[in-house]
Each structure stands twice: as C-alpha cells, then as structure tokens.
Design a protein around this motif. Sequence first.
Motif, PDB file in Angstrom:
ATOM      1  N   LYS A  49       0.816  -1.217   0.000  1.00  0.00           N
ATOM      2  CA  LYS A  49       0.000   0.000   0.000  1.00  0.00           C
ATOM      3  C   LYS A  49       0.850   1.268   0.000  1.00  0.00           C
ATOM      4  CE  LYS A  49      -3.961  -2.043   2.298  1.00  0.00           C
ATOM      5  NZ  LYS A  49      -4.813  -2.012   3.484  1.00  0.00           N
ATOM      6  N   ALA A  50       2.058   1.190   0.490  1.00  0.00           N
ATOM      7  CA  ALA A  50       2.912   2.380   0.546  1.00  0.00           C
ATOM      8  C   ALA A  50       3.123   2.969  -0.850  1.00  0.00           C
ATOM      9  CB  ALA A  50       4.252   2.044   1.193  1.00  0.00           C
ATOM     10  N   PHE A  51       3.267   2.113  -1.848  1.00  0.00           N
ATOM     11  CA  PHE A  51       3.448   2.602  -3.218  1.00  0.00           C
ATOM     12  C   PHE A  51       2.188   3.338  -3.686  1.00  0.00           C
ATOM     13  CE2 PHE A  51       6.648  -0.892  -3.595  1.00  0.00           C
ATOM     14  CZ  PHE A  51       7.742  -0.079  -3.861  1.00  0.00           C
ATOM     15  N   LEU A  52       1.034   2.801  -3.336  1.00  0.00           N
ATOM     16  CA  LEU A  52      -0.229   3.428  -3.724  1.00  0.00           C
ATOM     17  C   LEU A  52      -0.393   4.790  -3.036  1.00  0.00           C
ATOM     18  CD1 LEU A  52      -2.556   2.766  -5.590  1.00  0.00           C
ATOM     19  CD2 LEU A  52      -3.747   1.746  -3.652  1.00  0.00           C
ATOM     20  N   LEU A  53      -0.026   4.848  -1.787  1.00  0.00           N
ATOM     21  CA  LEU A  53      -0.115   6.110  -1.054  1.00  0.00           C
ATOM     22  C   LEU A  53       0.879   7.144  -1.587  1.00  0.00           C
ATOM     23  CD1 LEU A  53      -0.509   4.700   2.572  1.00  0.00           C
ATOM     24  CD2 LEU A  53      -2.297   5.699   1.121  1.00  0.00           C
ATOM     25  N   ALA A  54       1.997   6.681  -2.099  1.00  0.00           N
ATOM     26  CA  ALA A  54       3.018   7.595  -2.621  1.00  0.00           C
ATOM     27  C   ALA A  54       2.627   8.196  -3.974  1.00  0.00           C
ATOM     28  CB  ALA A  54       4.353   6.861  -2.754  1.00  0.00           C
ATOM     29  N   ALA A  55       1.761   7.537  -4.715  1.00  0.00           N
ATOM     30  CA  ALA A  55       1.422   7.986  -6.073  1.00  0.00           C
ATOM     31  C   ALA A  55       0.942   9.440  -6.130  1.00  0.00           C
ATOM     32  CB  ALA A  55       0.410   7.041  -6.710  1.00  0.00           C
ATOM     33  N   PRO A  56      -0.070   9.833  -5.356  1.00  0.00           N
ATOM     34  CA  PRO A  56      -0.497  11.233  -5.465  1.00  0.00           C
ATOM     35  C   PRO A  56       0.549  12.226  -4.943  1.00  0.00           C
ATOM     36  CG  PRO A  56      -1.794  10.086  -3.795  1.00  0.00           C
ATOM     37  CD  PRO A  56      -0.948   9.071  -4.481  1.00  0.00           C
ATOM     38  N   LEU A  57       1.328  11.814  -3.957  1.00  0.00           N
ATOM     39  CA  LEU A  57       2.375  12.704  -3.451  1.00  0.00           C
ATOM     40  C   LEU A  57       3.421  12.978  -4.530  1.00  0.00           C
ATOM     41  CD1 LEU A  57       2.885  11.164   0.113  1.00  0.00           C
ATOM     42  CD2 LEU A  57       1.612  13.241  -0.500  1.00  0.00           C
ATOM     43  N   LEU A  58       3.790  11.929  -5.244  1.00  0.00           N
ATOM     44  CA  LEU A  58       4.771  12.080  -6.317  1.00  0.00           C
ATOM     45  C   LEU A  58       4.201  12.921  -7.454  1.00  0.00           C
ATOM     46  CD1 LEU A  58       6.096   8.410  -6.379  1.00  0.00           C
ATOM     47  CD2 LEU A  58       7.402  10.442  -5.713  1.00  0.00           C
ATOM     48  N   GLY A  59       3.013  12.575  -7.903  1.00  0.00           N
ATOM     49  CA  GLY A  59       2.412  13.279  -9.028  1.00  0.00           C
ATOM     50  C   GLY A  59       2.155  14.742  -8.719  1.00  0.00           C
ATOM     51  N   TYR A  60       1.441  14.994  -7.624  1.00  0.00           N
ATOM     52  CA  TYR A  60       1.098  16.373  -7.287  1.00  0.00           C
ATOM     53  C   TYR A  60       2.300  17.160  -6.781  1.00  0.00           C
ATOM     54  CZ  TYR A  60      -3.836  15.367  -7.946  1.00  0.00           C
ATOM     55  OH  TYR A  60      -5.054  15.032  -8.489  1.00  0.00           O
ATOM     56  N   GLY A  61       3.228  16.511  -6.135  1.00  0.00           N
ATOM     57  CA  GLY A  61       4.413  17.217  -5.645  1.00  0.00           C
ATOM     58  C   GLY A  61       5.172  17.892  -6.770  1.00  0.00           C
ATOM     59  N   PHE A  62       5.471  17.153  -7.817  1.00  0.00           N
ATOM     60  CA  PHE A  62       6.188  17.712  -8.958  1.00  0.00           C
ATOM     61  C   PHE A  62       5.338  18.758  -9.678  1.00  0.00           C
ATOM     62  CE2 PHE A  62       8.962  14.151  -8.282  1.00  0.00           C
ATOM     63  CZ  PHE A  62      10.188  14.568  -8.775  1.00  0.00           C
ATOM     64  N   ALA A  63       4.050  18.442  -9.875  1.00  0.00           N
ATOM     65  CA  ALA A  63       3.164  19.349 -10.609  1.00  0.00           C
ATOM     66  C   ALA A  63       2.972  20.671  -9.866  1.00  0.00           C
ATOM     67  CB  ALA A  63       1.815  18.672 -10.855  1.00  0.00           C
ATOM     68  N   TRP A  64       2.716  20.590  -8.575  1.00  0.00           N
ATOM     69  CA  TRP A  64       2.468  21.816  -7.817  1.00  0.00           C
ATOM     70  C   TRP A  64       3.725  22.663  -7.681  1.00  0.00           C
ATOM     71  CZ3 TRP A  64      -1.362  20.074  -3.423  1.00  0.00           C
ATOM     72  CH2 TRP A  64      -2.575  19.704  -4.018  1.00  0.00           C
ATOM     73  N   PHE A  65       4.872  22.034  -7.567  1.00  0.00           N
ATOM     74  CA  PHE A  65       6.122  22.795  -7.581  1.00  0.00           C
ATOM     75  C   PHE A  65       6.217  23.546  -8.907  1.00  0.00           C
ATOM     76  CE2 PHE A  65      10.596  23.431  -8.537  1.00  0.00           C
ATOM     77  CZ  PHE A  65      11.062  23.996  -7.363  1.00  0.00           C
ATOM     78  N   GLY A  66       5.889  22.864  -9.997  1.00  0.00           N
ATOM     79  CA  GLY A  66       5.916  23.495 -11.315  1.00  0.00           C
ATOM     80  C   GLY A  66       4.997  24.690 -11.411  1.00  0.00           C
ATOM     81  N   HIS A  67       3.818  24.581 -10.809  1.00  0.00           N
ATOM     82  CA  HIS A  67       2.873  25.701 -10.875  1.00  0.00           C
ATOM     83  C   HIS A  67       3.281  26.854  -9.962  1.00  0.00           C
ATOM     84  CE1 HIS A  67      -0.164  24.304 -13.612  1.00  0.00           C
ATOM     85  NE2 HIS A  67      -0.096  23.110 -13.060  1.00  0.00           N
ATOM     86  N   PHE A  68       3.508  26.549  -8.697  1.00  0.00           N
ATOM     87  CA  PHE A  68       3.765  27.612  -7.726  1.00  0.00           C
ATOM     88  C   PHE A  68       5.124  28.272  -7.904  1.00  0.00           C
ATOM     89  CE2 PHE A  68       0.616  25.121  -5.098  1.00  0.00           C
ATOM     90  CZ  PHE A  68      -0.393  26.072  -5.181  1.00  0.00           C
ATOM     91  N   VAL A  69       6.159  27.489  -8.210  1.00  0.00           N
ATOM     92  CA  VAL A  69       7.517  28.019  -8.271  1.00  0.00           C
ATOM     93  C   VAL A  69       7.932  28.390  -9.693  1.00  0.00           C
ATOM     94  CG1 VAL A  69       9.943  27.491  -7.794  1.00  0.00           C
ATOM     95  CG2 VAL A  69       8.173  26.742  -6.191  1.00  0.00           C
ATOM     96  N   VAL A  70       7.646  27.541 -10.651  1.00  0.00           N
ATOM     97  CA  VAL A  70       8.135  27.753 -12.020  1.00  0.00           C
ATOM     98  C   VAL A  70       7.177  28.623 -12.833  1.00  0.00           C
ATOM     99  CG1 VAL A  70       8.789  26.608 -14.171  1.00  0.00           C
ATOM    100  CG2 VAL A  70       9.431  25.594 -11.981  1.00  0.00           C
ATOM    101  N   GLU A  71       5.928  28.199 -12.928  1.00  0.00           N
ATOM    102  CA  GLU A  71       4.961  28.899 -13.785  1.00  0.00           C
ATOM    103  C   GLU A  71       4.341  30.107 -13.078  1.00  0.00           C
ATOM    104  OE1 GLU A  71       3.087  28.634 -17.658  1.00  0.00           O
ATOM    105  OE2 GLU A  71       3.559  26.689 -16.792  1.00  0.00           O
ATOM    106  N   GLY A  72       4.281  30.047 -11.761  1.00  0.00           N
ATOM    107  CA  GLY A  72       3.726  31.163 -10.999  1.00  0.00           C
ATOM    108  C   GLY A  72       2.216  31.275 -11.083  1.00  0.00           C
ATOM    109  N   ASN A  73       1.531  30.151 -11.164  1.00  0.00           N
ATOM    110  CA  ASN A  73       0.075  30.169 -11.190  1.00  0.00           C
ATOM    111  C   ASN A  73      -0.488  29.097 -10.255  1.00  0.00           C
ATOM    112  OD1 ASN A  73       0.310  27.747 -12.633  1.00  0.00           O
ATOM    113  ND2 ASN A  73      -0.105  28.689 -14.599  1.00  0.00           N
ATOM    114  N   ARG A  74      -1.790  29.054 -10.151  1.00  0.00           N
ATOM    115  CA  ARG A  74      -2.468  28.113  -9.259  1.00  0.00           C
ATOM    116  C   ARG A  74      -2.882  26.889 -10.056  1.00  0.00           C
ATOM    117  NH1 ARG A  74      -8.187  28.738  -6.552  1.00  0.00           N
ATOM    118  NH2 ARG A  74      -7.909  27.301  -4.835  1.00  0.00           N
ATOM    119  N   PRO A  75      -2.612  25.679  -9.557  1.00  0.00           N
ATOM    120  CA  PRO A  75      -2.992  24.474 -10.297  1.00  0.00           C
ATOM    121  C   PRO A  75      -4.492  24.408 -10.577  1.00  0.00           C
ATOM    122  CG  PRO A  75      -1.540  23.927  -8.468  1.00  0.00           C
ATOM    123  CD  PRO A  75      -1.915  25.369  -8.310  1.00  0.00           C
TER     124      PRO A  75
END
Length: 144
Positions: A49-75
């Motif tokens: 189950k740990a892999f399943l729980l990690a999936a949204p953290l991995l996906g959203y972690g990278f994406a939200w960093f991209g929005h907030f830090v790189v693109e400067g907008n809200r996901p």
Amino acid sequence: MSDAEFKTFEEFWPFYVREHANKTNRILHFIGTSLAMSSVAAAALTRRKAFLLAAPLLGYGFAWFGHFVVEGNRPATFKYPAWSLRGDFKMWQLIAAGEMDDEVARILRDEAAGEPASKGQDHGAEKTAPRPGPQAARDPQTLN
C-alpha cells in the motif's frame, strides 16, 4: 472564454494548456505523472500500500512545484480536479509523442489571432489539415 464557462473537456483543454505554457512546468508534470503511474504499478505488483499512497504525493508534488515556483500560477486541480487529471494524462501522452510543444504553440497562436482555441487539432479525435508553413507563402502552388 472565462474558466467559469467550461462545459466540456474540449473547452477546458486550451485553458489547461495555457496554464502549462512553461516547458519546465510541463517537464515536471511529466516526471510526476510518470512516477505516480510507476508507483501505482509497483503497488499492483508488490501489493504494498505504501506505493499506492506515494502515487499522489509524487504526481502532485512535482506538478504543484511546477505551478507555484516555475509557472507562478495556481494548479487547475483546485477548481477542476477531474478535468485537470484528464489533462495531465493527455499532456503526458503528447509529451511522450513529442507533440506537446506544437500543441502549446498552436493554442497560443490561435488565441493571439482571436480564434477559438478549442478548434483545430484535437489529439485523439479526427485530425485537421496542417496549416501551410512559411514556404507556402512563397510558393503559389501550395496555396491551392
């Protein structure tokens, strides 16, 4: 079209693409989505189950960093979670096929020209004829 008017994914897609105009943000999304899919696959293969729980953290972690830090907008996930997830997978496919940069350029070009961005090339549906390039302007035979 304001984001409050979206009735279909096809109307939402140009908005999604504009929110991912920065290539670094798109790369971070691709990495995050790839890791999330790999994590789900690992969970299925290992029944951990740990892999399943990690999936949204991995996906959203990278994406939200991209929005907030790189693109400067809200996901878009905050307002359109289902369409945003669908957009993530569509963008992942287009990046993997080497077509996302062209899709971004097309939507931004159409918007600048005042054309509805939802028209034109729709990946996964019937393709429209490509627009003539700069050579066509010099060669009258290609204008027929």
